[in-house]
Design a protein around this motif. Sequence first.
Motif, PDB file in Angstrom:
ATOM      1  N   PHE A  84       3.987  -1.632   9.994  1.00 44.30           N
ATOM      2  CA  PHE A  84       3.229  -2.355   8.976  1.00 44.30           C
ATOM      3  C   PHE A  84       4.200  -2.789   7.879  1.00 44.30           C
ATOM      4  O   PHE A  84       5.179  -2.093   7.592  1.00 44.30           O
ATOM      5  CB  PHE A  84       2.142  -1.473   8.368  1.00 44.30           C
ATOM      6  CG  PHE A  84       0.938  -1.282   9.267  1.00 44.30           C
ATOM      7  CD1 PHE A  84      -0.227  -2.008   9.055  1.00 44.30           C
ATOM      8  CD2 PHE A  84       0.980  -0.384  10.326  1.00 44.30           C
ATOM      9  CE1 PHE A  84      -1.323  -1.833   9.878  1.00 44.30           C
ATOM     10  CE2 PHE A  84      -0.111  -0.203  11.149  1.00 44.30           C
ATOM     11  CZ  PHE A  84      -1.269  -0.930  10.936  1.00 44.30           C
ATOM     12  N   VAL A  85       3.909  -3.900   7.256  1.00 48.74           N
ATOM     13  CA  VAL A  85       4.765  -4.450   6.193  1.00 48.74           C
ATOM     14  C   VAL A  85       4.069  -4.227   4.851  1.00 48.74           C
ATOM     15  O   VAL A  85       2.877  -4.545   4.697  1.00 48.74           O
ATOM     16  CB  VAL A  85       5.028  -5.954   6.417  1.00 48.74           C
ATOM     17  CG1 VAL A  85       5.859  -6.522   5.268  1.00 48.74           C
ATOM     18  CG2 VAL A  85       5.745  -6.163   7.748  1.00 48.74           C
ATOM     19  N   TYR A  86       4.834  -3.649   3.901  1.00 51.89           N
ATOM     20  CA  TYR A  86       4.296  -3.385   2.562  1.00 51.89           C
ATOM     21  C   TYR A  86       4.418  -4.646   1.714  1.00 51.89           C
ATOM     22  O   TYR A  86       5.512  -5.189   1.556  1.00 51.89           O
ATOM     23  CB  TYR A  86       5.065  -2.227   1.911  1.00 51.89           C
ATOM     24  CG  TYR A  86       4.541  -1.818   0.562  1.00 51.89           C
ATOM     25  CD1 TYR A  86       3.439  -0.976   0.454  1.00 51.89           C
ATOM     26  CD2 TYR A  86       5.167  -2.262  -0.602  1.00 51.89           C
ATOM     27  CE1 TYR A  86       2.962  -0.595  -0.783  1.00 51.89           C
ATOM     28  CE2 TYR A  86       4.695  -1.883  -1.850  1.00 51.89           C
ATOM     29  CZ  TYR A  86       3.586  -1.051  -1.934  1.00 51.89           C
ATOM     30  OH  TYR A  86       3.109  -0.688  -3.168  1.00 51.89           O
ATOM     31  N   ASP A  87       3.297  -5.100   1.154  1.00 46.53           N
ATOM     32  CA  ASP A  87       3.281  -6.338   0.359  1.00 46.53           C
ATOM     33  C   ASP A  87       3.109  -5.968  -1.120  1.00 46.53           C
ATOM     34  O   ASP A  87       2.002  -5.628  -1.577  1.00 46.53           O
ATOM     35  CB  ASP A  87       2.140  -7.234   0.831  1.00 46.53           C
ATOM     36  CG  ASP A  87       2.245  -8.654   0.255  1.00 46.53           C
ATOM     37  OD1 ASP A  87       2.980  -8.825  -0.731  1.00 46.53           O
ATOM     38  OD2 ASP A  87       1.584  -9.564   0.802  1.00 46.53           O
ATOM     39  N   GLY A 130      -0.748   3.124   0.185  1.00 48.61           N
ATOM     40  CA  GLY A 130      -0.975   2.014   1.102  1.00 48.61           C
ATOM     41  C   GLY A 130      -2.437   1.847   1.492  1.00 48.61           C
ATOM     42  O   GLY A 130      -3.132   2.836   1.769  1.00 48.61           O
ATOM     43  N   ILE A 131      -2.886   0.584   1.507  1.00 51.44           N
ATOM     44  CA  ILE A 131      -4.267   0.252   1.907  1.00 51.44           C
ATOM     45  C   ILE A 131      -4.197  -0.633   3.154  1.00 51.44           C
ATOM     46  O   ILE A 131      -3.510  -1.661   3.157  1.00 51.44           O
ATOM     47  CB  ILE A 131      -5.006  -0.497   0.780  1.00 51.44           C
ATOM     48  CG1 ILE A 131      -4.943   0.304  -0.527  1.00 51.44           C
ATOM     49  CG2 ILE A 131      -6.454  -0.775   1.186  1.00 51.44           C
ATOM     50  CD1 ILE A 131      -5.458  -0.469  -1.724  1.00 51.44           C
ATOM     51  N   LEU A 164      -3.435   7.275   4.607  1.00 48.14           N
ATOM     52  CA  LEU A 164      -3.658   5.878   4.266  1.00 48.14           C
ATOM     53  C   LEU A 164      -5.087   5.649   3.778  1.00 48.14           C
ATOM     54  O   LEU A 164      -6.009   6.406   4.101  1.00 48.14           O
ATOM     55  CB  LEU A 164      -3.378   4.992   5.491  1.00 48.14           C
ATOM     56  CG  LEU A 164      -1.955   5.053   6.063  1.00 48.14           C
ATOM     57  CD1 LEU A 164      -1.870   4.189   7.319  1.00 48.14           C
ATOM     58  CD2 LEU A 164      -0.938   4.583   5.022  1.00 48.14           C
ATOM     59  N   TYR A 165      -5.224   4.605   2.998  1.00 48.71           N
ATOM     60  CA  TYR A 165      -6.538   4.253   2.455  1.00 48.71           C
ATOM     61  C   TYR A 165      -7.050   2.972   3.113  1.00 48.71           C
ATOM     62  O   TYR A 165      -6.279   2.099   3.505  1.00 48.71           O
ATOM     63  CB  TYR A 165      -6.453   4.022   0.940  1.00 48.71           C
ATOM     64  CG  TYR A 165      -6.243   5.283   0.138  1.00 48.71           C
ATOM     65  CD1 TYR A 165      -7.322   6.121  -0.154  1.00 48.71           C
ATOM     66  CD2 TYR A 165      -4.969   5.613  -0.341  1.00 48.71           C
ATOM     67  CE1 TYR A 165      -7.130   7.274  -0.902  1.00 48.71           C
ATOM     68  CE2 TYR A 165      -4.769   6.765  -1.075  1.00 48.71           C
ATOM     69  CZ  TYR A 165      -5.861   7.592  -1.357  1.00 48.71           C
ATOM     70  OH  TYR A 165      -5.672   8.739  -2.090  1.00 48.71           O
ATOM     71  N   THR A 166      -8.391   2.912   3.168  1.00 49.51           N
ATOM     72  CA  THR A 166      -9.057   1.637   3.441  1.00 49.51           C
ATOM     73  C   THR A 166      -9.716   1.211   2.138  1.00 49.51           C
ATOM     74  O   THR A 166      -9.671   1.953   1.148  1.00 49.51           O
ATOM     75  CB  THR A 166     -10.113   1.790   4.546  1.00 49.51           C
ATOM     76  OG1 THR A 166     -11.117   2.725   4.107  1.00 49.51           O
ATOM     77  CG2 THR A 166      -9.489   2.270   5.858  1.00 49.51           C
ATOM     78  N   ILE A 167     -10.307   0.053   2.100  1.00 50.84           N
ATOM     79  CA  ILE A 167     -10.977  -0.402   0.868  1.00 50.84           C
ATOM     80  C   ILE A 167     -12.065   0.581   0.473  1.00 50.84           C
ATOM     81  O   ILE A 167     -12.213   0.937  -0.712  1.00 50.84           O
ATOM     82  CB  ILE A 167     -11.570  -1.810   1.079  1.00 50.84           C
ATOM     83  CG1 ILE A 167     -10.446  -2.822   1.284  1.00 50.84           C
ATOM     84  CG2 ILE A 167     -12.462  -2.215  -0.087  1.00 50.84           C
ATOM     85  CD1 ILE A 167     -10.936  -4.221   1.601  1.00 50.84           C
ATOM     86  N   ILE A 196      -9.220  -3.703  -5.285  1.00 50.03           N
ATOM     87  CA  ILE A 196      -8.703  -2.999  -4.097  1.00 50.03           C
ATOM     88  C   ILE A 196      -8.528  -4.010  -2.963  1.00 50.03           C
ATOM     89  O   ILE A 196      -9.505  -4.499  -2.383  1.00 50.03           O
ATOM     90  CB  ILE A 196      -9.655  -1.871  -3.661  1.00 50.03           C
ATOM     91  CG1 ILE A 196      -9.878  -0.887  -4.827  1.00 50.03           C
ATOM     92  CG2 ILE A 196      -9.095  -1.141  -2.438  1.00 50.03           C
ATOM     93  CD1 ILE A 196     -10.943   0.145  -4.552  1.00 50.03           C
ATOM     94  N   ILE A 197      -7.276  -4.326  -2.643  1.00 47.31           N
ATOM     95  CA  ILE A 197      -6.942  -5.308  -1.596  1.00 47.31           C
ATOM     96  C   ILE A 197      -5.918  -4.674  -0.669  1.00 47.31           C
ATOM     97  O   ILE A 197      -4.944  -4.065  -1.155  1.00 47.31           O
ATOM     98  CB  ILE A 197      -6.358  -6.590  -2.219  1.00 47.31           C
ATOM     99  CG1 ILE A 197      -7.341  -7.171  -3.252  1.00 47.31           C
ATOM    100  CG2 ILE A 197      -6.061  -7.632  -1.134  1.00 47.31           C
ATOM    101  CD1 ILE A 197      -6.739  -8.290  -4.073  1.00 47.31           C
ATOM    102  N   PRO A 198      -6.101  -4.772   0.676  1.00 47.46           N
ATOM    103  CA  PRO A 198      -5.122  -4.182   1.610  1.00 47.46           C
ATOM    104  C   PRO A 198      -3.720  -4.745   1.372  1.00 47.46           C
ATOM    105  O   PRO A 198      -3.535  -5.957   1.299  1.00 47.46           O
ATOM    106  CB  PRO A 198      -5.653  -4.596   2.992  1.00 47.46           C
ATOM    107  CG  PRO A 198      -7.116  -4.773   2.784  1.00 47.46           C
ATOM    108  CD  PRO A 198      -7.266  -5.337   1.408  1.00 47.46           C
ATOM    109  N   ASN A 199      -2.767  -3.823   1.217  1.00 42.34           N
ATOM    110  CA  ASN A 199      -1.387  -4.251   0.974  1.00 42.34           C
ATOM    111  C   ASN A 199      -0.448  -3.891   2.127  1.00 42.34           C
ATOM    112  O   ASN A 199       0.761  -4.068   2.023  1.00 42.34           O
ATOM    113  CB  ASN A 199      -0.867  -3.655  -0.335  1.00 42.34           C
ATOM    114  CG  ASN A 199      -0.737  -2.140  -0.260  1.00 42.34           C
ATOM    115  OD1 ASN A 199      -1.467  -1.509   0.488  1.00 42.34           O
ATOM    116  ND2 ASN A 199       0.169  -1.566  -1.048  1.00 42.34           N
ATOM    117  N   LEU A 200      -1.024  -3.351   3.218  1.00 41.73           N
ATOM    118  CA  LEU A 200      -0.242  -3.073   4.421  1.00 41.73           C
ATOM    119  C   LEU A 200      -0.674  -4.044   5.524  1.00 41.73           C
ATOM    120  O   LEU A 200      -1.830  -4.031   5.971  1.00 41.73           O
ATOM    121  CB  LEU A 200      -0.438  -1.620   4.888  1.00 41.73           C
ATOM    122  CG  LEU A 200       0.135  -0.535   3.969  1.00 41.73           C
ATOM    123  CD1 LEU A 200      -0.151   0.846   4.535  1.00 41.73           C
ATOM    124  CD2 LEU A 200       1.631  -0.724   3.750  1.00 41.73           C
TER     125      LEU A 200
END
Length: 699
Positions: A84-87, A130-131, A164-167, A196-200
């Motif tokens: 996964f890429v961290y944004d 990470g989300i 890890l987190y989800t929204i 809360i926005i996914p960043n992975l």
Amino acid sequence: MKKLKNRSRTSYKDLLYKSLIFLATVVVIVYFLPRSGKFNYQFDIDKPWKYGLLTASFDFPVYKDEALVKKEQDSVLRFYKPYFVYDQAIAQKAFAKVKTDYQYKQKNNILSAVYYKHIIEALQHVYNVGIVPSNEMTGLEQANIKSIMVAEEKMANGKPVSELYTIKSAYEYLLNLDPVHFDKEILRQCDLDNYIIPNLRYDKKKSDEVKKELLSTVAWATGIVQSGQKIIDRGEIINERTFRILDSLKKESIKRSASIEQQRLILGGQLLFVSILMLYFMLYLDLFRKDYYQHKGGLTLLFALAILFTVLTALMVKFKFFNVYMLPYAILPIVIRVFLDSRTAFMTHAVTILLCSITLRYPYEFILLQLTAGIVAIYSLRELSQRSQLFRTAFLIVLSYAVLYFSLELIQENDLSKLDLSMYLSFAINGALLLFAYPLLFLFEKIFGFTSNVTLVELSNINNPLLRKLSEVAPGTFQHSMQVANLAAEAAIRVGGKSQLVRTGALYHDIGKMVNPAFFTENQSGVNPHKSLSYEQSAQIVISHVQDGLKLAEKNNLPKVIKDFIRTHHGTGKTKYFYVSYLNDFPDKEVDESVFTYPGPNPFSKETAILMMADSVEAASRSLPEYTEESISELVDKIIDGQMAEGCFKYCPITFKDIATVKWVFKEKLRTIYHTRVSYPELKNTDESTDSFSSVQNN
């Protein structure tokens, strides 16, 4: 010269037509043939190898069992970690939005600085961990993946999936982080889910590379078979090791055929195979069935049936649509046997089955079953005239399928518990579909210009409107036609002709006499209208019954084969009574023979020749002064020998032996028809009472 030019043009057109139908057949069949690789052997563990010696024609690896490979792959994939890429930009946007919203809420006394700080700290923690999107988390859980690799800039670090987190989970974390000091109701009013926005983001390319690299460590093969190495010989039992080798050979054969070069080779082989078979078939027709070869309708029917069944088989194999044994291949020999003959039916069936076999995995079994079914169909349905005959044929074909396949299973399986019952169901469906041959015959009749026995039987029904009218308008002609039909049909049976065809043709051969019935002897009752006419006029009226008959046949849509009997039953003979009478009365005058000659043509088939003989013999037999064996025999010989001398049968496929047989049949039938009755003895009168009683009895 004109005739030669016309013949040359006709010959050129025929050659062009045959070339086109040949090319069209080859192209259509090859177009639909599957070109995927196949392995033409059937094998199972602990069963004997029923083919000859098999050696490897190329080097190939021995593949492991798929279940074992799958197990090893699953074991290796336990170490798989998707990337996964961290944004970072997403977190920055979220914090900027929180700051903007806080300034508005602080200005309106909605949110204090303490809550703002709490939200910022909680969000920083969530984004640092990470989300991931909810669907990605579901996929990780289903794949039982415990950790992932998170790439940030040029570094990648492992991170447990459980952290890890989800929204949804991030929102719950923010809401329940410190419920003692921060009121949940106030936090809910802050619209936390907006921050809360996914960043992975899942890196599919990198993940697939890693997965492929892991799977590459699992070996698919356990060895290699070299070219020329023996694999198995006939009768040897297939053990697990041999089964793996055979299965590997099958996979490699299919894989090799997928290349462009192999596809071209397969296409070339198919073109050559189909072309050779169709060429041999055309040579057979040219050598042994030239009449069909010259008849466009017959040639088209034969090639159309071959194309139809080959294409249907190819499509069923290509799309795995049911079992090919459900397809009623025996319809082909049935149709051709009804319209043409047994030999052509078998040859066409054999060629078609060979064409179909190259699409199948086990062609030998298919060829054996279908050829047997074709022979049964041809033998059991020599002349189709009743629907019940087709039911009987369908039953016999299904029975032959079942018995032959059962025998093969006994040879190959040696175990009754392993019988393939689904095949017997396919045979039953095949038999049911065979019954559609009946309506197909009618369709082929209309398309290709043939006439089946079913149609002939319907036409020979004396309740047919045309025959009923003949019996009313010209009863003598009707009776004559009935007698000719009986004579000709019996003769046709004895010489191997088509009895139903000649019987029906005989019933209609004189329908033209309905136009002027009184001018023909059999319809006269004391008055002869020819007495007031010249010999030429009388001859023309008698001759015209041929053309009148053809007009009536055209008007009533009679088949061409029936019209052939009408136009040929007198051939190019003469109206001998008027012709000879003219010569006797005017010996010095030059006679115009065309006035007394029928337009013809002469008979050109065995059946039309038999009808000509039967018509002349039956008509002449009515004029005999007495009916004895000698007089009947002399009459038959005289008439038929005279027709032979005049060349009436010059272009007929009828032999001297056939003609001798026809003569014998006619003589026997006429003796039966005109037999002499035995006179009854009279009782001698012994007294008056006896005489009186005898008189009463005789009355």
